[in-house]
Design a protein around this motif. Structure first.
Motif, PDB file in Angstrom:
ATOM      1  N   TYR A 303      -6.904  59.284  57.893  1.00 54.59           N
ATOM      2  CA  TYR A 303      -6.511  57.905  58.238  1.00 54.59           C
ATOM      3  C   TYR A 303      -7.675  56.957  58.002  1.00 54.59           C
ATOM      4  CZ  TYR A 303      -2.253  59.514  60.602  1.00 54.59           C
ATOM      5  OH  TYR A 303      -1.032  60.056  60.891  1.00 54.59           O
ATOM      6  N   PRO A 304      -7.429  55.724  57.554  1.00 56.75           N
ATOM      7  CA  PRO A 304      -6.140  55.104  57.250  1.00 56.75           C
ATOM      8  C   PRO A 304      -5.962  54.890  55.740  1.00 56.75           C
ATOM      9  CG  PRO A 304      -7.717  53.390  57.739  1.00 56.75           C
ATOM     10  CD  PRO A 304      -8.483  54.686  57.656  1.00 56.75           C
ATOM     11  N   ILE A 305      -6.159  55.932  54.956  1.00 53.39           N
ATOM     12  CA  ILE A 305      -6.105  55.794  53.496  1.00 53.39           C
ATOM     13  C   ILE A 305      -4.690  55.476  53.022  1.00 53.39           C
ATOM     14  CG2 ILE A 305      -6.599  56.934  51.302  1.00 53.39           C
ATOM     15  CD1 ILE A 305      -9.036  56.142  53.078  1.00 53.39           C
ATOM     16  N   SER A 344     -15.277  60.113  58.086  1.00 51.97           N
ATOM     17  CA  SER A 344     -15.726  60.164  56.693  1.00 51.97           C
ATOM     18  C   SER A 344     -15.338  58.911  55.912  1.00 51.97           C
ATOM     19  CB  SER A 344     -15.144  61.402  55.998  1.00 51.97           C
ATOM     20  OG  SER A 344     -13.725  61.373  56.037  1.00 51.97           O
ATOM     21  N   HIS A 345     -14.552  58.025  56.542  1.00 49.47           N
ATOM     22  CA  HIS A 345     -14.106  56.810  55.863  1.00 49.47           C
ATOM     23  C   HIS A 345     -14.682  55.534  56.454  1.00 49.47           C
ATOM     24  CE1 HIS A 345     -11.258  59.309  53.753  1.00 49.47           C
ATOM     25  NE2 HIS A 345     -10.604  59.623  54.854  1.00 49.47           N
ATOM     26  N   TRP A 381     -12.735  60.686  64.593  1.00 50.35           N
ATOM     27  CA  TRP A 381     -12.319  59.358  64.148  1.00 50.35           C
ATOM     28  C   TRP A 381     -12.778  58.302  65.140  1.00 50.35           C
ATOM     29  CZ3 TRP A 381      -8.939  56.717  67.380  1.00 50.35           C
ATOM     30  CH2 TRP A 381      -8.063  57.461  68.179  1.00 50.35           C
ATOM     31  N   TYR A 382     -12.848  57.090  64.644  1.00 49.17           N
ATOM     32  CA  TYR A 382     -13.254  55.952  65.455  1.00 49.17           C
ATOM     33  C   TYR A 382     -12.055  55.054  65.726  1.00 49.17           C
ATOM     34  CZ  TYR A 382     -18.036  57.049  63.863  1.00 49.17           C
ATOM     35  OH  TYR A 382     -19.221  57.655  63.585  1.00 49.17           O
ATOM     36  N   PRO A 383     -11.916  54.517  66.936  1.00 50.25           N
ATOM     37  CA  PRO A 383     -10.902  53.490  67.161  1.00 50.25           C
ATOM     38  C   PRO A 383     -11.430  52.141  66.673  1.00 50.25           C
ATOM     39  CG  PRO A 383     -12.037  53.983  69.219  1.00 50.25           C
ATOM     40  CD  PRO A 383     -12.615  54.894  68.178  1.00 50.25           C
ATOM     41  N   VAL A 384     -10.692  51.498  65.787  1.00 52.50           N
ATOM     42  CA  VAL A 384     -11.105  50.186  65.291  1.00 52.50           C
ATOM     43  C   VAL A 384     -10.170  49.116  65.839  1.00 52.50           C
ATOM     44  CG1 VAL A 384     -12.207  51.044  63.196  1.00 52.50           C
ATOM     45  CG2 VAL A 384      -9.775  50.460  63.156  1.00 52.50           C
ATOM     46  N   ASN A 385     -10.688  47.914  65.935  1.00 53.85           N
ATOM     47  CA  ASN A 385      -9.955  46.817  66.535  1.00 53.85           C
ATOM     48  C   ASN A 385      -9.157  46.080  65.463  1.00 53.85           C
ATOM     49  OD1 ASN A 385      -9.135  44.435  67.906  1.00 53.85           O
ATOM     50  ND2 ASN A 385     -10.851  44.677  69.322  1.00 53.85           N
ATOM     51  N   LEU A 386      -7.833  46.086  65.607  1.00 53.00           N
ATOM     52  CA  LEU A 386      -6.973  45.415  64.623  1.00 53.00           C
ATOM     53  C   LEU A 386      -7.163  43.908  64.618  1.00 53.00           C
ATOM     54  CD1 LEU A 386      -3.579  47.333  65.012  1.00 53.00           C
ATOM     55  CD2 LEU A 386      -5.406  47.711  63.349  1.00 53.00           C
ATOM     56  N   GLY A 387      -7.833  43.370  65.635  1.00 56.47           N
ATOM     57  CA  GLY A 387      -8.124  41.944  65.638  1.00 56.47           C
ATOM     58  C   GLY A 387      -9.273  41.565  64.727  1.00 56.47           C
TER      59      GLY A 387
END
Length: 552
Positions: A303-305, A344-345, A381-387
């Motif tokens: 994710y999130p390829i 890795s992304h 994986w890391y949680p990223v902020n959609l904002g």
């Protein structure tokens, strides 16, 4: 001592993993309309209560004002300002408050003591005996020690079906918490409102709380529903314009699993097409929604390829699968995560700056799944902020490309219920903006699906698959607006494999005909080679379920 008193005392003393102060804090309680109340103010550095508040009482109103705070059990004092107004309103009490402090204020609390014992509202809106100390939060903070509530409503159910209730009238998505302390024959309930971390300052103004007793809890539920409709524009399922017509005819969801985190393939695009052929021989394709986890490579690793996996059949194989499903009358919704970027992304995509922070400015990491069965969690994986502007643009562009290139019929956003009070961006607002952008281009064609829900997600996500979170009481709170399927981890016929999901194995069960949850069939590697008889039973139930509801 009666057996019931012994039971209540045992519940009160049960040790639970909730932290508490180890001394008497010195709260000043005051009485209004049968409630014993006190107030606290929480800054980024400490917690305070009112010192010698001035209380003015009228027939239907009470005003509380303090120009000084006490803290550390009353050992220390400091200046500040706190004002609260309590008004009797239609048999309940409305409470509004404002606070000022030299330190940045994050939160304020209302403490209600000596409440009559009763069972308390749980996550699924059933009622349970309170054990020791328990805290519920709305929205559920990421990896919190609290339990989840789908709306800022809380009930204590007393004998005779009378209820003590608390309801936040906030129309913004901001944290609320409800802490219950069991003292045996009496309960203590604390209500917390936390400010949006982007707006935290030395001043706080709280939206109203409504507290009271009632024999008609549905009126409390309906007050929240009215707010959702008037403030958020939420409309009933039957007239929502973000639900394509085909989605209203679905009576079978196929959880079609592809590649596990380890790389194990439950299906390729070719075997998936064969499975859909088998299903189409038994039920009309127009009544089938095909949900595809792990279609784009290693689950939660890639994710999130959002690109077809070469080992599963590549771009051409994926395109053929979608075209084939459409030829059978079926609709296809691939899965992606709403929050995860594989380790890795993260740098390749330039998203390190978008990793979610808590209100204290700490970066957060995924840390609960043991993906490789070595006995320890894997922070992969890391949680990223959609904002975050770059993340928001990426998700809009990638999902749009997926729809345009392969003609998929929607997208499933896993962990859409993610929430953290980030001081830089709002994850919820980012999610809302992404969905709004997609619908501006594809409204009437695509379906947005999500994993779990809370009330502010209902206006933007009309279908989820959190079957364990269907409200046990007042289910119309959800069903008036949205539909639900069985979860990704719903066990497959036979062995009970949960496919790509980390649960591993469960017990296969037939979907319930009487449940307002769309019947779901999980397809893994051996489902149709060894357990066709069980799969056929699921399809028969789906047809009967649809016929009973006028879908077939």
């Amino acid at each position: 001592m009666t057996a019931e008193v012994k039971r209540l005392k045992a519940l009160a003393h049960k040790v639970v993993d909730v932290h508490r102060l180890s001394f008497r804090f010195g709260d000043v309680f005051m009485e209004f309309k049968g409630f014993q109340l006190a107030f606290r103010v929480y800054t980024m550095h400490n917690v305070y209560t009112l010192h010698k508040p001035k209380v003015e009482k009228y027939h239907d109103k009470m005003k509380v004002k303090s120009r000084e705070y006490a803290y550390a059990g009353g050992q220390k004092k400091c200046s500040g300002l706190f004002e609260a107004t309590l008004v009797e309103d239609e048999g309940s009490v409305l409470i509004e408050a404002r606070a000022e402090h030299d330190e940045v204020i994050k939160c304020y609390g209302i403490l209600l003591k000596d409440l009559e014992y009763g069972k308390i509202l749980d996550t699924d809106w059933s009622f349970k005996d309170p054990e020791g100390v328990i805290v519920f939060s709305y929205p559920w903070i990421w990896l919190s020690m609290t339990r989840y509530l789908p709306s800022p409503i809380f009930f204590i159910e007393h004998l005779g079906k009378e209820y003590t209730f608390a309801l936040s009238l906030d129309d913004k998505v901001r944290p609320k918490r409800f802490r219950v302390v069991n003292h045996g024959r009496k309960l203590e309930l604390a209500l917390f409102h936390e400010e949006d971390a982007r707006l935290m300052s030395t001043h706080l103004e709280s939206p109203p709380w409504r507290i009271g007793r009632t024999k008609k809890p549905e009126l409390v539920i309906e007050e929240r529903m009215k707010l959702m409709e008037e403030k958020w524009g939420l409309k009933p399922w039957e007239i929502r314009d973000d639900v394509p017509s085909w989605a209203r005819r679905v009576c079978l969801v196929v959880n079609l699993h592809f590649k596990h985190w380890t790389g194990y393939a439950f299906n390729t695009y070719k075997t998936a097409a064969e499975a859909l052929n088998w299903i189409a021989e038994r039920i009309s394709g127009e009544n089938v929604l095909v949900y595809m986890p792990g279609w784009d490579g290693r689950y939660y690793y890639d994710y999130p390829i959002m690109e077809p996996d070469p080992e599963l059949g590549g771009k051409e194989g994926f395109k053929q699968l979608i075209e084939h499903a459409h030829s059978l009358g079926m609709h296809v919704v691939p899965m992606t995560s709403a929050v995860a970027v594989g380790f890795s992304h993260i740098e390749k995509l330039g998203f390190k700056d978008a990793i979610v922070m808590d209100k204290y400015g700490n970066r957060l990491y995924e840390n609960w799944v043991d993906w490789d069965e070595d006995g320890e969690r894997d922070n992969i994986w890391y949680p990223v902020n959609l904002g975050h502007p770059a993340v928001k643009k990426y998700f809009i562009d990638k999902i749009s490309s997926l729809i345009d290139e392969y003609q998929v019929d929607g997208v499933f956003l896993d962990i859409c219920h993610f929430y953290e009070n980030d001081p830089r961006y709002s994850f919820y607002e980012g999610l809302r903006d992404i969905i709004a952008s997609l619908l501006s281009k594809y409204k009437g064609k695509i379906l947005i699906m999500g994993e779990c829900w809370y009330d502010a997600l209902l206006p933007i996500i009309p279908m989820t698959h959190s079957h364990n979170l269907m409200p046990k009481n007042w289910p119309y709170f959800y069903l008036k607006y949205a539909r639900m399927t069985y979860h990704l981890s719903w066990p497959a016929p036979g062995s009970g494999s949960t496919g790509v999901h980390e649960k591993g194995f469960g017990k296969f069960e037939l979907p319930r005909l009487d449940a307002e949850i769309i019947p779901t069939l999980t397809i893994v590697d051996d489902t149709l080679t060894k357990y066709r008889d069980q799969a056929e039973k699921v399809i028969e139930i789906a047809k009967e379920w649809g016929a009973k509801r006028g879908i077939l």
